[in-house]
Design an enzyme around this catalytic site. Structure first.
Site, PDB file in Angstrom:
ATOM      1  N   CYS A   1      -1.939  -5.731   2.537  1.00 24.91           N
ATOM      2  CA  CYS A   1      -2.798  -4.345   2.415  1.00 24.91           C
ATOM      3  C   CYS A   1      -1.855  -3.365   1.829  1.00 24.91           C
ATOM      4  O   CYS A   1      -1.264  -3.683   0.721  1.00 24.91           O
ATOM      5  CB  CYS A   1      -3.018  -4.212   3.959  1.00 24.91           C
ATOM      6  SG  CYS A   1      -1.711  -3.743   4.798  1.00 24.91           S
ATOM      7  N   GLY A   2      -2.229  -2.032   2.114  1.00 26.97           N
ATOM      8  CA  GLY A   2      -1.467  -1.248   1.476  1.00 26.97           C
ATOM      9  C   GLY A   2       0.024  -1.144   1.841  1.00 26.97           C
ATOM     10  O   GLY A   2       0.814  -1.105   1.180  1.00 26.97           O
TER      11      GLY A   2
END
Length: 279
Positions: free
Chosen positions: A236-237
């Site tokens: 993800c981030g």
């Protein structure tokens, strides 16, 4: 076993000696909210606060990376979290950062960790009790443990992209995945890893903030082209919502799915990692 427990389950066991409750609330910097401050204002009775930014590797500028097993054992021990207890983690969102704490505890050798389905939001909506202020738990003695099967680093991901031995599933939004919108953290390239699939994390959460049922989760991943019969690594981030996908995969029986700890903050911040723009 299901990786989530209901609010009713926790309410029935709230004072049980073998149950520990953990508030894992965390906010993105742009949200301008403090998980600790909100914990001090109201938390489930007996809950301790797990700060993913504090219980982290301080030797890197990447956010909330896993600390060493030794450091983690000290921090988790100070929170009074013995490995033999049933650990229930929640957050104020419903399910978001609690999943990161769930994954962290499992990676550090905890066998019985669960996320509170619907989180504090559902707990409060049902009129269940909360308390304010700090908790001072009895410390627990812990041996350092790391389960490397649940963690992937940048070199691992480079290798699997070449070998095809696992599919990266990215929890970021569709527009971040394609590079249509910039990353919220400055200095990162936009786009995604070659061959990655995109399952925005909100797609595995129901409208009431609980985790979707197993059959619906299977449909979400299959719609994104993910073969659930082959190995998966979530990203993800910064490793938070990747843990939400790992939680969802655990509900459908894939409870050993590793998370790429550095995620896009690391990958997109390097100059020699391959990046794809577009769908």
């Amino acid at each position: 076993m299901d990786p989530v427990v209901s609010t009713a389950w926790l309410a029935d066991r709230l004072r049980a000696p073998d149950v520990r409750v953990v508030d894992g609330t965390w906010f993105m910097p742009a949200e301008r909210r403090s998980g600790r401050d909100e914990y001090l204002q109201a938390h489930i009775p007996g809950a301790v606060f797990f700060d993913i930014d504090a219980i982290a590797d301080r030797a890197t500028d990447l956010p909330h990376m896993l600390p060493s097993p030794e450091v983690f054992a000290q921090e988790a021990g100070a929170l009074g979290l013995p490995r033999e207890a049933d650990i229930v983690v929640y957050d104020t969102h419903g399910i978001r950062s609690a999943a990161r704490v769930w994954w962290t505890l499992r990676a550090m050798g905890y066998p019985k960790v669960y996320v509170l389905d619907g989180g504090l939001k559902k707990w409060l909506a049902e009129g269940r009790p909360v308390e304010a202020g700090e908790i001072f738990p009895r410390a627990a003695a812990l041996e350092p443990i790391l389960d490397p099967a649940l963690v992937r680093n940048v070199d691992d991901v480079r290798a699997l992209l070449v070998s095809g031995e696992a599919r990266v599933v990215d929890a970021r939004s569709a527009t971040r995945f394609t590079g249509e919108t910039p990353e919220p953290r400055a200095g990162l390239r936009s786009g995604h890893m070659p061959g990655a699939a995109n399952v925005p994390w909100e797609q595995v959460i129901a409208v009431d903030g609980t985790l979707k049922p197993a059959d619906e989760l299977k449909a979400v991943f299959k719609a994104a082209g993910v073969d659930l019969g082959k190995p998966i690594v979530t990203s993800c981030g910064s490793g938070v919502t990747a843990s939400v996908l790992a939680l969802a995969l655990a509900r459908i029986g894939l409870d050993r799915t590793p998370v790429y700890d550095g995620s896009w903050t690391e990958w997109g911040g390097l100059t020699d990692t391959p990046v794809v723009i577009g769908a």
